[in-house]
Scaffold this motif. Structure first.
Motif, PDB file in Angstrom:
ATOM      1  N   CYS A   1      38.918  79.254 122.509  1.00 51.37           N
ATOM      2  CA  CYS A   1      37.916  79.626 121.517  1.00 51.37           C
ATOM      3  C   CYS A   1      37.310  80.983 121.876  1.00 51.37           C
ATOM      4  O   CYS A   1      36.909  81.209 123.020  1.00 51.37           O
ATOM      5  CB  CYS A   1      36.823  78.555 121.460  1.00 51.37           C
ATOM      6  SG  CYS A   1      35.505  78.941 120.302  1.00 51.37           S
TER       7      CYS A   1
ATOM      8  N   TRP B   1      34.545  82.057 120.716  1.00 53.47           N
ATOM      9  CA  TRP B   1      33.083  81.926 120.724  1.00 53.47           C
ATOM     10  C   TRP B   1      32.560  81.337 122.016  1.00 53.47           C
ATOM     11  O   TRP B   1      31.669  81.878 122.640  1.00 53.47           O
ATOM     12  CB  TRP B   1      32.612  81.075 119.537  1.00 53.47           C
ATOM     13  CG  TRP B   1      32.754  81.796 118.246  1.00 53.47           C
ATOM     14  CD1 TRP B   1      33.822  81.769 117.410  1.00 53.47           C
ATOM     15  CD2 TRP B   1      31.820  82.683 117.657  1.00 53.47           C
ATOM     16  NE1 TRP B   1      33.616  82.576 116.332  1.00 53.47           N
ATOM     17  CE2 TRP B   1      32.379  83.150 116.451  1.00 53.47           C
ATOM     18  CE3 TRP B   1      30.553  83.130 118.018  1.00 53.47           C
ATOM     19  CZ2 TRP B   1      31.721  84.028 115.620  1.00 53.47           C
ATOM     20  CZ3 TRP B   1      29.896  84.007 117.180  1.00 53.47           C
ATOM     21  CH2 TRP B   1      30.483  84.455 116.005  1.00 53.47           C
TER      22      TRP B   1
ATOM     23  N   SER C   1      34.473  76.053 115.981  1.00 55.20           N
ATOM     24  CA  SER C   1      34.900  77.358 115.474  1.00 55.20           C
ATOM     25  C   SER C   1      36.397  77.324 115.196  1.00 55.20           C
ATOM     26  O   SER C   1      37.167  76.663 115.877  1.00 55.20           O
ATOM     27  CB  SER C   1      34.597  78.442 116.511  1.00 55.20           C
ATOM     28  OG  SER C   1      35.208  79.657 116.148  1.00 55.20           O
TER      29      SER C   1
ATOM     30  N   ASP D   1      37.997  80.250 115.178  1.00 56.72           N
ATOM     31  CA  ASP D   1      38.411  81.519 115.761  1.00 56.72           C
ATOM     32  C   ASP D   1      39.039  81.259 117.133  1.00 56.72           C
ATOM     33  O   ASP D   1      38.405  81.413 118.172  1.00 56.72           O
ATOM     34  CB  ASP D   1      37.206  82.454 115.876  1.00 56.72           C
ATOM     35  CG  ASP D   1      37.612  83.879 116.184  1.00 56.72           C
ATOM     36  OD1 ASP D   1      38.821  84.182 116.152  1.00 56.72           O
ATOM     37  OD2 ASP D   1      36.708  84.692 116.465  1.00 56.72           O
TER      38      ASP D   1
END
Length: 138
Positions: A34, A36, A52, A54
Motif C-alpha cells: 500500500c 498510503w 486504499s 493505491d
C-alpha cells in the motif's frame, strides 16, 4: 545495419547466467504494498489495513516459514498439506507445501516457492528448503 544480437531475423539466446537469474526471479512471489500505509498484501484488491486501492506491485524472493500446517482430504481421496506461510515482507497466506508427506510438514519449517506450481488453478505451491528429519521415535 543489423542488431548484433539478431542475425537474419533469428534471435540469439541469452547467456546461461541470465537464464538462471530470470528463473530465480520468476520463482518468487508478486505481492502489493500500500502506498498510503505501507502494508504488504497478497492477492488483494484493497489494502487490508486502510482500504486504499493505491497498491504498488513488488517482488519477493519468496522464502518463508510455516506458521500452521494441516492435512486435508477435501474433495479427494488423496491427503495433501495445507499450510499458512509467513513471508519476511509482512504477510501470511494459505498455500500447499510439497517435498514431504503431508503429515511431516512441521511448523517452523523454511519453504521456498516452487516455480511453475499451480498456475492453472491459481494455487500457490511451496517446497521445503530442507527435508524433514527422520526421527525413529515418531
Amino acid at each position: 545495419m543489423a542488431h548484433p544480437s539478431r542475425a537474419q531475423g533469428v534471435e540469439v539466446s541469452q547467456s546461461s547466467n541470465d537464464t538462471v537469474q530470470t528463473e530465480r526471479e520468476e520463482a518468487g512471489l508478486h505481492y502489493h504494498r500500500c502506498r498510503w500505509c505501507g502494508t504488504a498484501s497478497f492477492r488483494r484488491l484493497l489494502c487490508p489495513v486502510c482500504a486504499s486501492s493505491d497498491l504498488e506491485p513488488e517482488h519477493s524472493a519468496g522464502l518463508g516459514v510455516v506458521v500452521r500446517s494441516a492435512v486435508v482430504h477435501r474433495y479427494t481421496d488423496d491427503a495433501r498439506n495445507e499450510s499458512l506461510v509467513r513471508l519476511p515482507e509482512g504477510f501470511v497466506f494459505r498455500c500447499r507445501v510439497v517435498g514431504a508427506a503431508p503429515e511431516r510438514v512441521q511448523v517452523g519449517a523454511r519453504v521456498r516457492p516452487l516455480s511453475g506450481g499451480g498456475p492453472d488453478t491459481g494455487e500457490v505451491v511451496f517446497e521445503l528448503c530442507e527435508p524433514p528429519r527422520n526421527d525413529d521415535w515418531l
